[in-house]
Design a protein around this motif. Structure first.
Motif, short mmCIF file in Angstrom:
data_model
loop_
_atom_site.label_atom_id
_atom_site.label_comp_id
_atom_site.label_asym_id
_atom_site.label_seq_id
_atom_site.Cartn_x
_atom_site.Cartn_y
_atom_site.Cartn_z
N PRO D 67 21.72 23.67 81.27
CA PRO D 67 23.13 23.58 80.87
C PRO D 67 23.32 23.34 79.37
O PRO D 67 24.23 23.88 78.76
CB PRO D 67 23.65 22.40 81.70
CG PRO D 67 22.81 22.40 82.92
CD PRO D 67 21.44 22.83 82.46
N ARG D 68 22.46 22.55 78.76
CA ARG D 68 22.68 22.29 77.34
C ARG D 68 21.64 22.99 76.48
O ARG D 68 21.27 22.51 75.40
CB ARG D 68 22.70 20.79 77.05
CG ARG D 68 23.33 20.45 75.70
CD ARG D 68 24.74 21.01 75.57
NE ARG D 68 25.23 21.06 74.21
CZ ARG D 68 25.75 20.05 73.52
NH1 ARG D 68 25.84 18.86 74.08
NH2 ARG D 68 26.17 20.21 72.29
N THR D 70 22.46 25.54 75.10
CA THR D 70 23.36 26.26 74.19
C THR D 70 24.22 25.28 73.40
O THR D 70 24.30 24.08 73.73
CB THR D 70 24.30 27.17 75.01
OG1 THR D 70 24.81 26.41 76.10
CG2 THR D 70 23.55 28.35 75.56
N GLU D 72 27.51 24.93 73.10
CA GLU D 72 28.45 24.31 74.04
C GLU D 72 27.75 24.20 75.37
O GLU D 72 27.12 25.16 75.81
CB GLU D 72 29.67 25.23 74.26
CG GLU D 72 30.48 25.58 73.06
CD GLU D 72 31.63 24.60 72.87
OE1 GLU D 72 32.44 24.45 73.81
OE2 GLU D 72 31.69 23.98 71.78
N ARG D 73 27.90 23.07 76.05
CA ARG D 73 27.28 22.96 77.37
C ARG D 73 27.87 24.00 78.32
O ARG D 73 29.09 24.15 78.41
CB ARG D 73 27.50 21.57 77.95
CG ARG D 73 26.86 21.40 79.32
CD ARG D 73 27.03 20.00 79.87
NE ARG D 73 26.33 19.88 81.14
CZ ARG D 73 26.86 20.17 82.33
NH1 ARG D 73 28.09 20.59 82.41
NH2 ARG D 73 26.13 20.06 83.43
N MET D 74 26.99 24.72 79.01
CA MET D 74 27.43 25.66 80.05
C MET D 74 27.46 24.94 81.38
O MET D 74 26.68 24.03 81.62
CB MET D 74 26.44 26.81 80.16
CG MET D 74 26.35 27.62 78.89
SD MET D 74 24.90 28.68 78.99
CE MET D 74 25.36 29.71 80.39
N LYS D 75 28.31 25.41 82.30
CA LYS D 75 28.31 24.82 83.63
C LYS D 75 27.00 25.16 84.34
O LYS D 75 26.48 26.27 84.19
CB LYS D 75 29.49 25.34 84.44
CG LYS D 75 30.79 24.71 83.98
CD LYS D 75 31.90 24.92 85.00
CE LYS D 75 33.16 24.19 84.52
NZ LYS D 75 34.35 24.65 85.26
N ARG D 76 26.50 24.23 85.08
CA ARG D 76 25.27 24.43 85.86
C ARG D 76 25.58 25.40 86.99
O ARG D 76 26.46 25.15 87.82
CB ARG D 76 24.83 23.08 86.41
CG ARG D 76 23.50 23.07 87.14
CD ARG D 76 23.16 21.64 87.59
NE ARG D 76 22.87 20.78 86.46
CZ ARG D 76 21.65 20.59 85.96
NH1 ARG D 76 20.60 21.16 86.53
NH2 ARG D 76 21.47 19.82 84.92
N GLU D 77 24.83 26.48 87.06
CA GLU D 77 25.12 27.49 88.08
C GLU D 77 24.92 26.94 89.49
O GLU D 77 25.64 27.32 90.41
CB GLU D 77 24.24 28.73 87.85
CG GLU D 77 24.66 29.49 86.59
CD GLU D 77 23.93 30.81 86.43
OE1 GLU D 77 22.78 30.92 86.91
OE2 GLU D 77 24.50 31.73 85.83
N SER D 84 26.06 33.67 87.55
CA SER D 84 27.02 34.55 86.88
C SER D 84 26.52 35.98 86.88
O SER D 84 25.34 36.26 87.13
CB SER D 84 27.19 34.09 85.44
OG SER D 84 26.02 34.39 84.70
N THR D 87 23.70 36.36 84.37
CA THR D 87 22.41 35.90 84.89
C THR D 87 21.79 36.94 85.80
O THR D 87 20.59 37.26 85.68
CB THR D 87 22.60 34.57 85.66
OG1 THR D 87 22.96 33.56 84.73
CG2 THR D 87 21.34 34.17 86.39
#
Lengths: 239, 239, 239, 239, 239, 239
Positions: D67-68, D70, D72-77, D84, D87
């Motif tokens: 998640p981090r 990147t 900005e933190r991305m939501k955990r799939e 997504s 992905t």
């Protein structure tokens, strides 16, 4: 010899029927040989959250295949509870391709939602979706202009797509299912009205492809897309 | 006066196009007025787990609406990750209706999968799905007979369906969307070839309906289904 | 002879216990023979998005079966990650049935949420849910009146439901599981306090049913619902 | 001038650490500049259902971002409940790329499962995944050879990948995040050990790209992949 | 002073009703004060895949709360499409607790499925679930013995559970909802018939708890569980 | 004798690497023997809906295992479409543990999101996650202080965690995978800087544990956590 008896550079017959259904602002049935896709463009007076208040519009696309659009029935994605990776990949491609010829700031804060639903699949559904959806998009924009919702068109070029490949060693244009399922390389190319490239996705299904193959395939794609854009223009002129 | 200027007992024009797509064993486009549905019947040489080894077949149905088959675009169920309650209810109804005229023991251990996909919706999609799917089913069974997969048809009667309702106080046959969205009562009726009732689902959207209303609606349904079965027969005879 | 030794027109014993749990504004346990369902009515001071700002309320229903409410344990829907089509169909029916006797504009911008949870199932769970949920709804509305949240009741009639069917050729009232699983026709009927019909859902499980059967079943349903409404009234009078 | 002060044809520093974790048959950490990805290859003694009994193996890939990884933190799939579209697209690409250099019939009925998990992302994660995963795959195959599970390697060539693009009008090799987020064209190229092309995916993010741009980008990709394959060889030689 | 006027070491009144529903092999309603839970034990003549052919059985548990078992209505997990983390945590605990007193090799290749459904919640639902489910399990095993499916009981001890906590600085037994929602520490303890500890889960909701607090809480738990086991025995003796 | 040749009260070597990745406000790699976990703390300038406008912050945690962090590859939860019960249980524990030393009112209306991702698992991943995440949290808070987003630290104590257990009859500290998979009792203990207990979760995997065992395990945990807090302090002092 191609299974369809076409010459290497010959497109399948293309038919574009506008106003195919009565509700959508743009509703196009495109047939490329036996591939038949219903492409609709719907206007939604909202934008996704990440664009709210930014003074620009959005365009997005979804893609689906009817369960028996194929030789073997495919499972219905709605019943499965998710879209496949292939579906997601294709609908992302369609969205990017169409956005490449739209000035979203001229669209205002609204979304054009493209839906490409495959009625019958015989190869090339993603490229036919793009070619057909452009015409539906054009009709939806005309609807907005006619209703004076917007005053200038946000569309600044045509966009169309075609597949090319290496089939039995020969570069060929517009693969049908028989070719697609046994070719060495399959490449989808998306170009704008002046033949600028916006997407190129090539995959070696069998042997890798050479630089020379690449050049031959791009040549074929340019020619095919030039023809497809003429067909789009003719369909739109028929109005 | 009905919005469509039809008399109370008048069906919309019905068109049944067989062999509408090339892969499915049965592939029928049914149009009832502006409602257009693609009904396919696919043969799958398996049965669901609960029937394995029982020496009988199965028939099941799925239903979907293209996102822009309606006036307002509906969310794509595949993208939402689930089918709505309405969708499930309808596909269960279609399956039950068709099974009521099929002797599953004569089908052998295989499944006939019905898919009803709404291209354009103008009221009555569930009843048109049943009427059209019966013809697709018939074609799929003929395919099995022709290929000598089975030796006798498992179909022992026709089945068709129609909606009836109370619109502005008057019992009417075959409601279109305008009528459906403002009627007091909406009833879907499914009958077999000799007009035996297999499903009857009536809902008072506004005021409750009386016994008298019920009788009038069932009368209209019988008449409508008699006509629809004639149309099915004519379509099947056209071969 | 019915397996339960009842006469064709005889309901199972019905018991309605109000205030069965302590939190819900309405909380009713209804027992129809061995079928036992907990029906609660909860007041939520919000309405769904599509009704916000429209000055009216909403009523919606959910239905569930405890995993071992049945002879064979059913999979828990929460663990499966989705509600079955049957569940969705039933909860939609319960909601429609109760809304048919409620003037939502008199409810104010709030929602009454009905939950029907089957503790033990012996046939007729959807109809018992409606009959019991009406009493829970009544208690919840009384709570709103008592707390002077609303000044006039939005309930303008009773509503109750019962199943009827053709069992071994005889029309019978209020099928239990043994009858239900082997009957030819099963019909669920919902009526208001003056026996107006609001829902009628009949299915031929075996042979189609005739017009005569239909008439006999509706007669039985009217009689059964008349009795059920008396039982509701008595329960509500008991305070 | 590139933000990283690299010349147009300069790769970022690449580091390949083998045996990075202790359980996987192949476990490689690849760093391309600040992009860091853990690539593991796991041997599973089963094949997917569609290959059972066919005497061949399978190779498949999954991709994920911490998640981090990147800015900005991305939501955990896993928490979102689905992967997504991006992905899915990437993991399908990784799988195809690696399968292009593996003779699955020599693998026996087993699956090699590739996992590419991005620890830190600074552009080029999909191409670095392919380059790193090849080394992990090689180690997993060596493990099978050493344990005499298979007697000959199914790997018949190297495979590596790199991105190229048009940044501020100049064709450049190996875009980092700063370049990637503002370039006009981004193209991912996958080649085998003798520089045969197996995948080419180019997207015009801004203006369409010309035939000349395409040629320049393919030239750069060839050079970059030639270097990457040398780095793979050196890493594998290190034992 | 506890809100319920109980002394610190006083359990709420406990009632155990066996055979509460008619289908399950074990069906117990346990009431601990206002907390009421239906615990059923169902015998399934299968084991999960990881145990097939291993000559042993399995026991697993599921937990759910009716939507209005609580002061505020909770969302129905089946409608939400997933079980919450809290639900999963609790059902895993119930399963582990019961397995701690069952010799699964004596059960044969079958599964006992425990379902704990909360009818009304007033604190302590997970511990009451364990205490009640043990009695349901016992009845299900008796059923297997009586039907001579197994010849010796796999149950080798009792198991029961209780909560303890620090409420307003005082260690107390068996917290109800009012205490639970404002206590400093909440600990759930599971013990076998001879007061061996099988689970202990303590959480400081406010200030951390000391070693002294821990000792006092474990003392209370031992006493409470001793009483609960007496109540279980009495219920089971009642036949 | 422990498989690792440690004495009963001996921790595995612990290493804490701060600033392990470059984007997160706190990014710590913690290694406890062969267990390696990346713990990041990300600042999000929003709070969940239930806290909006309440003038306080929030801290929440997510946990994941890379698919091949374990001896046997685990299925990727993102691909499965849901997190397991174990994962949910662990991430809830991590969140509670860290919140026990944070004054959320001093954090302002923002959320600190903890992510603990297991690179390699060799027992004790949930306790190592807590110990490592505390350091990441500390770094994230320092970042907020340094940027003068907040003026006083909301952290009022350390928090660390360790597992203890009964392995071959002997109470031992900090179980590795070999011990964990064959021990009789496994207990996870979380304590603050002054050794106040905030979580204690003990499970008898085999025989129940006695009061004496409990005392011995708590003694070991206190000692282990005292050491871990020293290690945290040293890591934080290193700047």
């Amino acid at each position: 010899m191609r299974p369809s008896h076409r010459t290497p550079a010959q497109l399948r017959p293309v038919e574009i029927i506008r106003h195919y259904t009565k509700y959508a602002e743009g509703a196009v049935l495109i047939a490329c040989g036996d591939t038949r896709i219903l492409c609709t463009a719907s206007v939604d007076e909202n934008v996704p959250p990440f664009l709210r208040g930014k003074g620009q519009g959005w365009l997005t696309a979804e893609y689906g295949m009817l369960p028996r659009s194929t030789g073997e029935r495919m499972k219905r994605e709605a019943a499965n509870g998710k879209q496949s990776g292939r579906t997601m990949e294709i609908q992302r491609l369609i969205g990017r391709a169409l956005r490449s010829v739209v000035d979203l700031t001229k669209l205002g804060e609204r979304t054009i939602q493209i839906d490409c639903d495959v009625i019958q699949a015989d190869g090339g559904t993603r490229t036919a979706s793009i070619t057909g959806a452009f015409v539906a998009l054009h009709d939806a924009v005309d609807n907005l202009l006619r209703r004076q919702v917007i005053s200038a068109t946000p569309i600044f070029s045509h966009v169309a797509a075609v597949s090319v490949g290496i089939f039995e060693g020969i570069p060929v244009l517009d693969l049908d299912y028989l070719e697609d399922s046994s070719c060495d390389t399959d490449m989808n190319v998306v170009m704008t009205g002046d033949l600028g490239m916006v997407e190129m996705q090539g995959t070696a299904e069998g042997a890798p492809f050479s630089r020379e193959n690449l050049d031959a395939m791009v040549d074929l794609a340019q020619q095919g897309i030039r023809e497809l854009i003429q067909i789009q223009k003719k369909a739109l002129a028929a109005g």
